[in-house]
Motif scaffolding. Sequence first.
Motif, PDB file in Angstrom:
ATOM      1  N   VAL A 258       0.836  -1.205   0.000  1.00 16.23           N
ATOM      2  CA  VAL A 258       0.000   0.000   0.000  1.00 16.23           C
ATOM      3  C   VAL A 258       0.866   1.248   0.000  1.00 16.23           C
ATOM      4  CG1 VAL A 258      -1.614   1.371   1.387  1.00 16.23           C
ATOM      5  CG2 VAL A 258      -2.036  -1.065   1.032  1.00 16.23           C
ATOM      6  N   ILE A 259       1.903   1.254   0.819  1.00 19.63           N
ATOM      7  CA  ILE A 259       2.780   2.427   0.870  1.00 19.63           C
ATOM      8  C   ILE A 259       3.495   2.612  -0.464  1.00 19.63           C
ATOM      9  CG2 ILE A 259       4.600   3.596   2.152  1.00 19.63           C
ATOM     10  CD1 ILE A 259       1.976   2.963   3.751  1.00 19.63           C
ATOM     11  N   ASN A 260       4.018   1.527  -1.038  1.00 14.98           N
ATOM     12  CA  ASN A 260       4.650   1.628  -2.358  1.00 14.98           C
ATOM     13  C   ASN A 260       3.685   2.190  -3.394  1.00 14.98           C
ATOM     14  OD1 ASN A 260       7.041   0.492  -1.399  1.00 14.98           O
ATOM     15  ND2 ASN A 260       6.579  -1.554  -2.158  1.00 14.98           N
ATOM     16  N   TRP A 261       2.457   1.705  -3.368  1.00 13.82           N
ATOM     17  CA  TRP A 261       1.422   2.134  -4.308  1.00 13.82           C
ATOM     18  C   TRP A 261       1.162   3.629  -4.191  1.00 13.82           C
ATOM     19  CZ3 TRP A 261      -4.366   0.597  -3.211  1.00 13.82           C
ATOM     20  CH2 TRP A 261      -5.184   1.068  -4.244  1.00 13.82           C
ATOM     21  N   PHE A 262       0.910   4.103  -2.988  1.00 18.49           N
ATOM     22  CA  PHE A 262       0.607   5.515  -2.788  1.00 18.49           C
ATOM     23  C   PHE A 262       1.832   6.396  -3.047  1.00 18.49           C
ATOM     24  CE2 PHE A 262      -3.234   3.813  -1.332  1.00 18.49           C
ATOM     25  CZ  PHE A 262      -4.147   4.799  -0.972  1.00 18.49           C
ATOM     26  N   LYS A 263       3.016   5.880  -2.729  1.00 21.69           N
ATOM     27  CA  LYS A 263       4.247   6.619  -3.019  1.00 21.69           C
ATOM     28  C   LYS A 263       4.569   6.626  -4.509  1.00 21.69           C
ATOM     29  CE  LYS A 263       7.383   7.979  -1.061  1.00 21.69           C
ATOM     30  NZ  LYS A 263       7.789   9.413  -0.867  1.00 21.69           N
ATOM     31  N   GLY A 264       4.153   5.581  -5.218  1.00 26.50           N
ATOM     32  CA  GLY A 264       4.497   5.466  -6.634  1.00 26.50           C
ATOM     33  C   GLY A 264       5.936   5.086  -6.848  1.00 26.50           C
ATOM     34  N   SER A 265       6.544   4.429  -5.833  1.00 25.04           N
ATOM     35  CA  SER A 265       7.951   4.044  -5.935  1.00 25.04           C
ATOM     36  C   SER A 265       8.243   2.943  -4.926  1.00 25.04           C
ATOM     37  CB  SER A 265       8.859   5.254  -5.683  1.00 25.04           C
ATOM     38  OG  SER A 265       8.661   5.781  -4.377  1.00 25.04           O
ATOM     39  N   TYR A 266       9.499   2.512  -4.918  1.00 23.43           N
ATOM     40  CA  TYR A 266       9.937   1.420  -4.043  1.00 23.43           C
ATOM     41  C   TYR A 266      11.177   1.879  -3.279  1.00 23.43           C
ATOM     42  CZ  TYR A 266       6.818  -0.882  -7.286  1.00 23.43           C
ATOM     43  OH  TYR A 266       5.718  -1.208  -8.038  1.00 23.43           O
ATOM     44  N   PRO A 267      11.410   1.346  -2.082  1.00 20.28           N
ATOM     45  CA  PRO A 267      12.541   1.820  -1.274  1.00 20.28           C
ATOM     46  C   PRO A 267      13.883   1.558  -1.953  1.00 20.28           C
ATOM     47  CG  PRO A 267      11.012   0.543   0.055  1.00 20.28           C
ATOM     48  CD  PRO A 267      10.617   0.338  -1.372  1.00 20.28           C
TER      49      PRO A 267
END
Length: 442
Positions: A258-267
Amino acid sequence: MQNDASKNQSRRDFVKQGSLIAGGLIAAPLLSKANYFAGSDDVIKVALIGCGGRGTGAAMQALKSKQNVKLVAMADAFKDNLDKCYESLTNTADPKTVEERKRIDVPEERKFFGFDAYAKAIPLADVVILATPPGFRPIHFEEAIKQGKHVFMEKPVATDPAGVQKVLATAAIAKQKKLNVVVGLQRHYQSSYRELYKRKDMIGDITSAQAWWNNDGVWVRPRKAGQTEMEYQMRNWYYFNWLCGDHITEQHIHNIDVINWFKGSYPVKAQGMGGRQVRKGKDHGEIFDHHYVEFTYADGSILNSQCRHIPGTMSKVDELLIGTKGKILCGAANITDHAGNVLYHFDTKGEPNPYQVEHDELFAAIAKGEYKFADAENGAKSTMTSILGRMATYSGQVVSWDKAINSGLDIMPKTYAWDAAPPILPNADGFYPIAVPGVTKY
């Protein structure tokens, strides 16, 4: 994740398309065998690979689709799993599943068990449901796409970086063949999350986030007399990384995604801590019972992620995103400013079941001859995010995304057989080696 590229064509031409691309030597037998089972060219034939609880549920959701769906083949490593699943799906005592039972056409000759069962079932269908323990997902997904099939596959989609790379390579082929792929990260198909995502700009730039999967844990399947080590680990699969990936990957992936989705990126990197405080018996294999990870994104924002399987502790499964103007509280379906004033609320009363929606939308697209879903790449990268977290907690080091995904780390068996040795073995006392932060290296 929806792909806007769509192509209207007849449904039967569409579901055959991937097989035709695969080449004459493969396509000819597939088309002749597959069409044999359909009473009409309008039928979307489904094969279920993995007949445990999630596979049974996914099959029923496929059968509840409004499209003309028929289950024609089933496969599992264990015959008893397959039989139990079939009995559950065809349970005549349940009056709510009368119509679904009419859609099941799986005689004994189309029930397959063993390590190679998937390869026998996949050619018989238009759509393949992949719901085995996730360690097998890369090879099953590769075979399904090679055979030109649309795919629904459960999360996570791998348990190691080598598996993630295989899924990414297969995802690229699926796009070339215009094969729909839906991954069971069902929050992407949940109305409240979709509406919050549409309005994420209300909180400005996302500067930090928190994610939780804290609860009591899951089942344990004790060792039985006469089991080989391979069978025992396959039965008790949740506690072995080659099969499960640890609970940070098997379950907490939902919140991380969910966080990746809303951020539109990956750590770009991760560091954290974890261990086995309570769940540390012989039947608990090698996985930790708690993880706390600090994921850092390229823009410097931080995701603080925690997951825990310890009875009697605080239970929480949720996500929170904090921006320059406000917050998104996913569980409450609220967007607020920093003073706590609600700027938007989604009423979840009567919200459709996202597990059903993901199947409804997949089969509707196939029935219309549309290429609409390309979830595999995000599924692989969110899986890799969770693996990155595991590598950080197991080692106690800062682990970078680039080094981890390109590490070639492969924890899968070299041989799949009941008498073969799994990648990890117990000591003389029956305990398995456990990662030790500060000692375990990658």
